[in-house]
Scaffold this motif. Sequence first.
Motif, mmCIF file in Angstrom:
data_model
loop_
_atom_site.group_PDB
_atom_site.id
_atom_site.type_symbol
_atom_site.label_atom_id
_atom_site.label_comp_id
_atom_site.label_asym_id
_atom_site.label_seq_id
_atom_site.Cartn_x
_atom_site.Cartn_y
_atom_site.Cartn_z
ATOM 1 N N ARG A 8 21.133 9.889 -47.146
ATOM 2 C CA ARG A 8 21.090 10.108 -45.693
ATOM 3 C C ARG A 8 22.181 11.052 -45.211
ATOM 4 N NH1 ARG A 8 20.100 4.566 -46.137
ATOM 5 N NH2 ARG A 8 22.271 4.059 -45.616
ATOM 6 N N ASN A 9 22.952 11.588 -46.139
ATOM 7 C CA ASN A 9 24.001 12.550 -45.797
ATOM 8 C C ASN A 9 23.355 13.920 -45.595
ATOM 9 O OD1 ASN A 9 26.069 14.484 -45.840
ATOM 10 N ND2 ASN A 9 27.345 13.267 -47.206
ATOM 11 N N HIS A 10 23.213 14.332 -44.349
ATOM 12 C CA HIS A 10 22.465 15.553 -44.045
ATOM 13 C C HIS A 10 23.231 16.827 -44.391
ATOM 14 C CE1 HIS A 10 20.839 12.452 -41.170
ATOM 15 N NE2 HIS A 10 19.822 12.743 -41.941
ATOM 16 N N ASN A 11 24.525 16.697 -44.670
ATOM 17 C CA ASN A 11 25.281 17.861 -45.142
ATOM 18 C C ASN A 11 25.045 18.050 -46.637
ATOM 19 O OD1 ASN A 11 26.546 18.521 -42.645
ATOM 20 N ND2 ASN A 11 27.972 16.813 -42.940
ATOM 21 N N ALA A 12 24.937 16.945 -47.351
ATOM 22 C CA ALA A 12 24.683 17.026 -48.797
ATOM 23 C C ALA A 12 23.254 17.448 -49.091
ATOM 24 C CB ALA A 12 24.987 15.676 -49.443
ATOM 25 N N PHE A 13 22.309 16.831 -48.375
ATOM 26 C CA PHE A 13 20.889 17.104 -48.581
ATOM 27 C C PHE A 13 20.229 17.402 -47.229
ATOM 28 C CE2 PHE A 13 21.847 13.906 -52.022
ATOM 29 C CZ PHE A 13 21.924 14.846 -53.041
ATOM 30 N N GLN A 68 10.943 10.370 -43.457
ATOM 31 C CA GLN A 68 9.752 9.749 -42.883
ATOM 32 C C GLN A 68 10.134 8.833 -41.723
ATOM 33 O OE1 GLN A 68 6.801 10.911 -43.539
ATOM 34 N NE2 GLN A 68 5.912 9.873 -45.285
ATOM 35 N N GLU A 69 11.178 8.064 -41.924
ATOM 36 C CA GLU A 69 11.612 7.129 -40.889
ATOM 37 C C GLU A 69 12.044 7.865 -39.625
ATOM 38 O OE1 GLU A 69 14.923 3.549 -40.264
ATOM 39 O OE2 GLU A 69 15.039 4.868 -42.011
ATOM 40 N N LEU A 70 12.838 8.927 -39.775
ATOM 41 C CA LEU A 70 13.286 9.711 -38.621
ATOM 42 C C LEU A 70 12.103 10.313 -37.869
ATOM 43 C CD1 LEU A 70 16.385 11.603 -40.086
ATOM 44 C CD2 LEU A 70 16.393 9.684 -38.492
ATOM 45 N N TRP A 71 11.122 10.791 -38.627
ATOM 46 C CA TRP A 71 9.949 11.418 -38.008
ATOM 47 C C TRP A 71 9.114 10.408 -37.238
ATOM 48 C CZ3 TRP A 71 8.371 15.788 -36.295
ATOM 49 C CH2 TRP A 71 7.012 16.020 -36.053
ATOM 50 N N MET A 87 14.726 16.015 -29.532
ATOM 51 C CA MET A 87 15.087 14.657 -29.959
ATOM 52 C C MET A 87 15.810 14.663 -31.305
ATOM 53 S SD MET A 87 11.547 12.710 -28.919
ATOM 54 C CE MET A 87 12.195 11.046 -29.174
ATOM 55 N N ALA A 88 16.462 15.758 -31.628
ATOM 56 C CA ALA A 88 17.181 15.858 -32.897
ATOM 57 C C ALA A 88 18.162 14.694 -33.050
ATOM 58 C CB ALA A 88 17.935 17.184 -32.968
ATOM 59 N N PRO A 89 18.127 13.993 -34.167
ATOM 60 C CA PRO A 89 19.037 12.854 -34.385
ATOM 61 C C PRO A 89 20.494 13.296 -34.394
ATOM 62 C CG PRO A 89 17.226 12.837 -35.967
ATOM 63 C CD PRO A 89 17.199 14.177 -35.292
ATOM 64 N N GLU A 90 21.360 12.413 -33.979
ATOM 65 C CA GLU A 90 22.791 12.702 -33.982
ATOM 66 C C GLU A 90 23.257 12.960 -35.417
ATOM 67 O OE1 GLU A 90 27.027 10.620 -32.599
ATOM 68 O OE2 GLU A 90 25.093 9.635 -32.215
ATOM 69 N N TRP A 97 16.829 20.565 -37.931
ATOM 70 C CA TRP A 97 15.827 19.648 -37.392
ATOM 71 C C TRP A 97 14.593 20.422 -36.912
ATOM 72 C CZ3 TRP A 97 14.338 14.823 -37.512
ATOM 73 C CH2 TRP A 97 13.457 14.346 -36.535
ATOM 74 N N ALA A 98 14.809 21.582 -36.292
ATOM 75 C CA ALA A 98 13.685 22.401 -35.813
ATOM 76 C C ALA A 98 12.818 22.847 -36.989
ATOM 77 C CB ALA A 98 14.208 23.614 -35.042
ATOM 78 N N LEU A 99 13.449 23.206 -38.103
ATOM 79 C CA LEU A 99 12.687 23.589 -39.285
ATOM 80 C C LEU A 99 11.890 22.407 -39.829
ATOM 81 C CD1 LEU A 99 15.347 25.784 -41.138
ATOM 82 C CD2 LEU A 99 13.196 26.587 -40.139
ATOM 83 N N PHE A 100 12.492 21.226 -39.771
ATOM 84 C CA PHE A 100 11.804 20.024 -40.228
ATOM 85 C C PHE A 100 10.604 19.716 -39.335
ATOM 86 C CE2 PHE A 100 11.558 15.249 -39.996
ATOM 87 C CZ PHE A 100 10.982 15.060 -41.246
ATOM 88 N N VAL A 101 10.772 19.859 -38.023
ATOM 89 C CA VAL A 101 9.672 19.634 -37.082
ATOM 90 C C VAL A 101 8.536 20.610 -37.370
ATOM 91 C CG1 VAL A 101 8.958 19.806 -34.658
ATOM 92 C CG2 VAL A 101 11.099 18.641 -35.249
#
Length: 209
Positions: A8-13, A68-71, A87-90, A97-101
């Motif tokens: 869940r480390n968004h800097n690592a992955f 999946q959970e965040l989405w 609604m980008a998560p903190e 996040w925009a690329l993920f959307v």
Amino acid sequence: MFLGSIARNHNAFPISYSSWRKIPKVYKEDILKNTIQTVLKAKFDIHSDVHINHVLKSLNTKWRDHRQELWHQRNDRTRTRDELIAMAPEGINRDHWALFVDYRLNSKTKEKECGHKVSRGDILIATHKHANGAFESDETKEIGEKIEAYGLTSSSLISKEISTTDSLACVFGSRKHCGRVRGLGLGPYPSKVFGCNTHLYSGTSSNTD
């Protein structure tokens, strides 16, 4: 718990990658060497290929499940693209996040989820409506109605195919352009989708994307 927190480390992955295999190998090696092995070396021998593969597979699963959970926490199937991006998560880079959307709204991604083809027109309509089902503006309403009308006059198979004659192409017309392809997010270029020799094609990007 430990591997879950790393996944869940968004800097690592970063969440912006469309799949685990697209994440650069150097990112995974860095986490293995400087985080996982440092913390776990007193308890486990994770230098063998078997243990390393096990750790990576576990990270893959936890990273995918977290995305999946965040989405699903944010997508109620009525929100528009802009609403979802807002609604980008903190803790997550907004551009990532925009690329993920865009990836989640991509027609190919939706086909995998639904088990059937989803047209670029379907995506545009779904992402330009408010929660009450109303279009964002008169302009998008007019475009949406034209796309729906095209679907009624074309065979279901043809209207779903991504091509220079699909619903978006017919509604927006053809033009020479070197931008991205409508309805497919920020990744695919026209030459990749419609063929490397394509010079004239339809449905290129605009403010309605």
